[in-house]
Design an enzyme around this catalytic site. Structure first.
Site, PDB file in Angstrom:
ATOM      1  N   HIS A 100      -0.188  -5.876  11.760  1.00  0.00           N
ATOM      2  CA  HIS A 100      -1.162  -6.924  11.458  1.00  0.00           C
ATOM      3  C   HIS A 100      -0.843  -8.234  12.174  1.00  0.00           C
ATOM      4  O   HIS A 100      -0.606  -9.248  11.535  1.00  0.00           O
ATOM      5  CB  HIS A 100      -1.189  -7.204   9.941  1.00  0.00           C
ATOM      6  N   ASN A 147      -4.631  -6.327   3.999  1.00  0.00           N
ATOM      7  CA  ASN A 147      -4.965  -5.794   5.320  1.00  0.00           C
ATOM      8  C   ASN A 147      -6.092  -6.643   5.913  1.00  0.00           C
ATOM      9  O   ASN A 147      -7.057  -6.961   5.220  1.00  0.00           O
ATOM     10  CB  ASN A 147      -5.390  -4.336   5.182  1.00  0.00           C
ATOM     11  N   GLU A 158       0.843  -1.194   0.000  1.00  0.00           N
ATOM     12  CA  GLU A 158       0.000   0.000   0.000  1.00  0.00           C
ATOM     13  C   GLU A 158       0.875   1.240   0.000  1.00  0.00           C
ATOM     14  O   GLU A 158       1.971   1.248   0.589  1.00  0.00           O
ATOM     15  CB  GLU A 158      -0.933  -0.015   1.193  1.00  0.00           C
TER      16      GLU A 158
HETATM   17  C1  LIG Z   1      -1.793   1.670  13.149  1.00  0.00           C
HETATM   18  C2  LIG Z   1      -2.575   0.517  12.574  1.00  0.00           C
HETATM   19  C3  LIG Z   1      -3.050   0.594  11.277  1.00  0.00           C
HETATM   20  C4  LIG Z   1      -3.771  -0.490  10.736  1.00  0.00           C
HETATM   21  N1  LIG Z   1      -4.348  -0.343   9.494  1.00  0.00           N
HETATM   22  C5  LIG Z   1      -5.163  -1.326   9.024  1.00  0.00           C
HETATM   23  C6  LIG Z   1      -5.916  -1.139   7.833  1.00  0.00           C
HETATM   24  O1  LIG Z   1      -5.879  -0.065   7.218  1.00  0.00           O
HETATM   25  N2  LIG Z   1      -6.689  -2.180   7.399  1.00  0.00           N
HETATM   26  C7  LIG Z   1      -6.773  -3.371   8.087  1.00  0.00           C
HETATM   27  O2  LIG Z   1      -7.481  -4.285   7.635  1.00  0.00           O
HETATM   28  N3  LIG Z   1      -6.099  -3.547   9.234  1.00  0.00           N
HETATM   29  C8  LIG Z   1      -5.334  -2.546   9.746  1.00  0.00           C
HETATM   30  N4  LIG Z   1      -4.725  -2.701  10.952  1.00  0.00           N
HETATM   31  C9  LIG Z   1      -4.908  -3.969  11.678  1.00  0.00           C
HETATM   32  C10 LIG Z   1      -6.301  -4.108  12.292  1.00  0.00           C
HETATM   33  O3  LIG Z   1      -6.660  -2.952  13.008  1.00  0.00           O
HETATM   34  C11 LIG Z   1      -6.317  -5.354  13.190  1.00  0.00           C
HETATM   35  O4  LIG Z   1      -6.026  -6.473  12.374  1.00  0.00           O
HETATM   36  C12 LIG Z   1      -7.653  -5.565  13.867  1.00  0.00           C
HETATM   37  O5  LIG Z   1      -8.005  -4.467  14.679  1.00  0.00           O
HETATM   38  C13 LIG Z   1      -7.639  -6.839  14.709  1.00  0.00           C
HETATM   39  O6  LIG Z   1      -8.962  -7.111  15.121  1.00  0.00           O
HETATM   40  P1  LIG Z   1      -9.256  -8.055  16.351  1.00  0.00           P
HETATM   41  O7  LIG Z   1     -10.722  -8.234  16.449  1.00  0.00           O
HETATM   42  O8  LIG Z   1      -8.434  -9.287  16.213  1.00  0.00           O
HETATM   43  O9  LIG Z   1      -8.697  -7.301  17.668  1.00  0.00           O
HETATM   44  P2  LIG Z   1      -8.455  -5.778  18.038  1.00  0.00           P
HETATM   45  O10 LIG Z   1      -9.084  -4.849  17.069  1.00  0.00           O
HETATM   46  O11 LIG Z   1      -7.007  -5.628  18.319  1.00  0.00           O
HETATM   47  O12 LIG Z   1      -9.263  -5.620  19.401  1.00  0.00           O
HETATM   48  C14 LIG Z   1      -8.881  -6.231  20.600  1.00  0.00           C
HETATM   49  C15 LIG Z   1      -9.437  -5.408  21.748  1.00  0.00           C
HETATM   50  O13 LIG Z   1      -9.325  -6.151  22.959  1.00  0.00           O
HETATM   51  C16 LIG Z   1      -8.860  -5.324  23.991  1.00  0.00           C
HETATM   52  N5  LIG Z   1      -8.159  -6.195  24.950  1.00  0.00           N
HETATM   53  C17 LIG Z   1      -7.010  -6.883  24.756  1.00  0.00           C
HETATM   54  N6  LIG Z   1      -6.703  -7.618  25.840  1.00  0.00           N
HETATM   55  C18 LIG Z   1      -7.696  -7.389  26.738  1.00  0.00           C
HETATM   56  C19 LIG Z   1      -7.932  -7.847  28.065  1.00  0.00           C
HETATM   57  N7  LIG Z   1      -7.107  -8.720  28.674  1.00  0.00           N
HETATM   58  N8  LIG Z   1      -9.032  -7.396  28.729  1.00  0.00           N
HETATM   59  C20 LIG Z   1      -9.885  -6.523  28.127  1.00  0.00           C
HETATM   60  N9  LIG Z   1      -9.698  -6.041  26.872  1.00  0.00           N
HETATM   61  C21 LIG Z   1      -8.621  -6.479  26.188  1.00  0.00           C
HETATM   62  C22 LIG Z   1      -7.951  -4.327  23.287  1.00  0.00           C
HETATM   63  O14 LIG Z   1      -7.796  -3.150  24.073  1.00  0.00           O
HETATM   64  C23 LIG Z   1      -8.703  -4.089  21.982  1.00  0.00           C
HETATM   65  O15 LIG Z   1      -9.638  -3.055  22.102  1.00  0.00           O
HETATM   66  C24 LIG Z   1      -3.991  -1.660  11.507  1.00  0.00           C
HETATM   67  C25 LIG Z   1      -3.505  -1.724  12.816  1.00  0.00           C
HETATM   68  C26 LIG Z   1      -2.808  -0.660  13.353  1.00  0.00           C
HETATM   69  C27 LIG Z   1      -2.319  -0.758  14.775  1.00  0.00           C
END
Ligand SMILES: Cc1cc2nc3c(=O)[nH]c(=O)nc-3n(C[C@H](O)[C@H](O)[C@H](O)COP(=O)(O)OP(=O)(O)OC[C@H]3O[C@@H](n4cnc5c(N)ncnc54)[C@H](O)[C@@H]3O)c2cc1C
Length: 522
Positions: A462, A500, A377
Site C-alpha cells: 500500500h 486498504n 486482515e
Molecule cells: C498484491 C497487492 C494486493 C493489494 N490488495 C489490496 C486490497 O485488497 N485492497 C486495496 O484497497 N488495496 C490493495 N492493494 C493496493 C492497491 O492495489 C493500490 O493502492 C492501488 O492500485 C493504487 O492505485 P493508484 O491509482 O494509485 O495506482 P496503480 O493502481 O498502482 O496504477 C498505476 C499504473 O500506472 C502505470 N505506470 C506507472 N508508471 C508509469 C509510467 N512512467 N508510464 C506509464 N505507465 C506507468 C503502472 O503500470 C500502473 O498500471 C494491493 C496491492 C498489491 C500489489
C-alpha cells in the site's frame, strides 16, 4: 456507458505501435497510468467530451497463454507473473526456510512488480488496470474519524455523502453472504483465526470486496471455472474479480473519447513555451528493450501512475530542470500504510484447510485501540495443502515517513527509508498477536519471510504519498507551480489511511476530477 462497462475487456483496445504516437501527436488530455486514479480521471474527462489518451507501461491482459488462461496460477508462476524478473519474488518466499515458493521465469512484462528500493520493497500491478489486476479486491471505506485526521482539508461530508458511495457503486463492491462464509470450507482459514481472535477479546469485521460473490457461489457449486476458489490472487484473477478493466476502464473507452495505449512508459515531461506539455514515451518491447521513443503533446496532463510512478516522473522533471518550479515538498510524505505481515502456527487440531479462497473477507478490527491501532486482515495461504498457518496483513498507524530521491547523475529513483522506521508497525502488530498467541498457546512462524523474521517489515502493498494533497499540490491535486498539471492517485494520500486504500484513492479521484472539470477544463 453501461453497455461498454458490461462488455468488459473487449472494448479496450491496445493500439498497434505504428498507429500509436508520432512525434507530432497532440491531444487535449493525457492520463498517465490505468490504475484507480487514472481510470476515474479518464472516465470523467471522456464523459465531459475531452479527447483523452491513457498511457500504460504494462500490457492489456486479455489474451490466453498456451495453457488457455490469461493469468498464471499462483502456485505455478510463469513469465506472466512478474514484471521483467528472472525469478519470482513472492511476499512469502520460503516454507520451513526452504526455497520452494519462487521459480525461475523468463523476462516478460508480467502483471506484478516488486520495486526494490533499498530497505523497503513495494509491490505494484502492471498492465491495463494497474493494482486492480493483482490486489486482493478488499474494498474498505475508512472510518470517517481517521479520514478527517489524515486529510483535514478535504470536506468529509461531501466525501461520505457523494464520493465514497459513487466509488463503491462504480467499483462493484459487494459483501460475502454470511451463511456462505460460515459454511464454506474455503473460508475455514478465516473462521479459525476469528475464533482465536475472539478468545483474546478482539472483534472481527467482514470486509467488502470487488470479487463477485455471485460468481464465487457458482465456483463453489462447480458450475464455472475456479478463480478465487482456485487460490488465484496476486498474479491476476482469471474470473470473478471486477478489476478496473471490467468497471471504470470500459466505461471510459465507451465514451468514445478515451483511448488506451499499452506498453508505453512515460519517461520525461516538459512544458512548452505556450504552456502545453510534451511527454517523452518509451515503447517497450516484450523483451523489455525500448523499441522506439515517441513524443506526445497535451494541454491537460494528469498523472495517475501511482505513488511511485507519479512521484518519480515529477521528481525527475524537477531535478533535471524540465519543470524546475515544482514544490520542494515533492517526494516527501511517503508511507507504507503501516503494512506488516505476520503468521501464526496453529495446533494440529486447528487446521486452516487445504482449500482456501484467494480473497480475504474478514479482518481483526482493533483500530480504536488508542495505544496501538491495528486493522489486520486475515489473509489466505492457498498452498493446496494443509499448512496450519494463519496469515495476516496488519495495517497499523505508523507515523514514520520516507522521502523519494532522484540522482541526476545516474538517473536513479530511490527512497530514504530504513528498516527501523517499520518498528512502530511491528510493535503494534506484535502487541495484538502476542495476546492472541498467549491466549491460544500458539507461536509465530519464523520460516516464511526468507530468513527468521516473524514480521515481514521489508515490503508493502500500500504505497501512499510522494505528491501529498495540499503540500506538493493544492487541495484538489493541481500540481503546485504548474497550470493544467495534476496528480490524481495514491501519491496524494499522506502515507496512511488505516484500511486498504483503493476505495479512498478512487473516491478522492472522483472528488478532484469533478472540481477540475468544473473549473479548469474548457
Ligand atoms: C498484491 C497487492 C494486493 C493489494 N490488495 C489490496 C486490497 O485488497 N485492497 C486495496 O484497497 N488495496 C490493495 N492493494 C493496493 C492497491 O492495489 C493500490 O493502492 C492501488 O492500485 C493504487 O492505485 P493508484 O491509482 O494509485 O495506482 P496503480 O493502481 O498502482 O496504477 C498505476 C499504473 O500506472 C502505470 N505506470 C506507472 N508508471 C508509469 C509510467 N512512467 N508510464 C506509464 N505507465 C506507468 C503502472 O503500470 C500502473 O498500471 C494491493 C496491492 C498489491 C500489489
Amino acid at each position: 456507458m453501461q453497455a461498454a462497462a458490461a462488455a468488459g475487456l473487449s472494448t479496450i483496445t491496445a493500439r498497434p505501435a505504428a498507429a500509436a504516437t508520432s512525434s507530432r501527436t497532440f491531444v487535449p488530455a493525457v492520463v498517465v497510468g490505468t490504475g484507480y486514479g487514472a481510470a476515474v480521471t479518464a472516465l470523467r474527462l471522456g464523459e465531459a467530451g475531452v479527447q483523452t489518451v491513457m498511457l500504460e507501461m504494462g500490457r492489456l491482459w486479455n489474451e490466453p497463454g498456451p495453457d488457455g488462461r490469461v493469468f498464471c496460477a499462483m502456485t505455478a508462476p510463469d513469465r506472466r507473473s512478474m514484471w521483467f524478473k528472472r525469478r519470482t519474488e513472492a511476499p512469502l518466499s520460503t516454507i520451513l526456510w526452504l526455497d520452494v515458493v519462487n521459480r525461475d521465469i523468463d523476462l516478460y512484462p508480467g502483471v506484478l512488480d516488486r520495486v526494490n528500493l533499498g530497505q523497503m520493497s513495494v509491490y505494484v500491478g502492471r498492465g491495463v488496470g494497474g493494482g486492480s489486476l493483482v490486489n486482493g479486491g478488499m474494498a474498505v471505506t475508512p472510518s470517517r474519524a481517521y479520514f478527517e485526521e489524515v486529510l483535514p482539508g478535504v470536506d468529509a461530508d461531501e466525501m461520505y455523502a457523494t464520493y465514497f458511495p459513487r466509488a463503491n457503486a462504480m467499483l462493484g463492491v459487494n459483501n460475502i453472504p454470511p451463511t456462505y462464509f460460515e459454511t464454506s470450507e474455503y473460508y475455514q482459514f478465516a473462521r479459525v483465526s476469528r475464533a482465536h481472535a475472539g478468545r483474546a477479546g478482539f472483534r472481527t469485521v467482514f470486509i467488502p470486496n470487488v470479487y463477485d460473490f455471485g460468481y464465487m457461489a457458482r465456483e463453489e457449486a462447480g458450475e464455472v471455472p475456479k478463480s478465487g476458489l482456485g487460490g488465484e490472487v496476486i498474479y491476476g484473477n482469471n474470473h470473478g474479480k471486477r478489476s478496473l478493466d471490467k468497471s471504470y476502464l470500459p466505461a471510459a473507452v465507451g465514451t468514445g473519447r478515451v483511448t488506451i495505449q499499452t506498453m508505453r512508459r512515460v519517461r520525461d515531461i516538459r512544458r512548452e513555451p505556450d504552456g502545453t506539455y510534451a511527454l517523452t514515451i518509451e515503447e517497450i518491447a516484450e523483451s523489455g528493450a525500448v523499441a522506439a521513443t515517441h513524443e506526445i503533446g497535451c494541454r491537460y496532463l494528469f498523472l495517475g501512475a501511482g505513488s511511485l510512478g507519479s512521484t518519480e516522473l515529477l521528481l525527475r522533471a524537477r531535478e533535471t530542470g524540465t519543470l524546475p518550479d515544482l514544490s520542494p515538498a515533492l517526494g516527501t510524505g511517503w508511507g507504507t500504510n503501516g503494512n506488516v505481515m505476520t503468521a501464526r502456527a496453529n495446533h494440529i487440531w486447528d487446521p486452516t484447510g487445504c482449500k482456501q479462497s484467494g480473497l480475504p473477507s474478514l479482518a481483526i478490527d482493533d483500530w480504536n485501540n488508542p495505544a496501538r491501532p491495528v486493522f489486520a486482515e486475515i489473509a489466505p495461504m492457498p498452498a493446496g495443502i494443509e499448512t496450519w498457518i494463519s496469515l495476516y496483513l496488519a495495517i497499523t498507524k505508523n507515523p514514520e515517513r520516507g522521502t523519494f530521491t532522484y540522482d541526476r547523475a545516474s538517473g536513479k529513483f530511490g527512497l530514504r527509508w530504513t528498516r527501523d522506521q517499520n518498528q512502530p508497525s511491528v510493535a503494534a502488530a506484535r502487541s495484538l498477536f502476542d495476546e492472541i498467541n498467549r491466549v491460544n498457546a500458539t507461536v509465530y512462524r519464523s520460516d516464511l519471510f526468507g530468513d527468521t523474521r516473524q514480521f515481514a517489515d521489508d515490503f508493502c502493498y500500500h504505497p501512499l504519498g510522494g505528491c501529498v494533497l495540499g503540500r506538493a499540490t493544492d487541495g484538489y491535486g493541481r500540481v503546485n507551480g504548474y497550470r493544467n498539471l495534476y496528480v490524481n492517485d495514491g501519491a496524494l494520500i499522506p502515507g496512511s489511511i488505516g484500511v486498504n486504500p483503493f476505495v479512498t484513492i478512487t473516491a478522492l479521484a472522483e472528488r478532484n476530477i469533478a472540481r477540475i472539470l468544473a473549473t479548469d477544463v474548457r
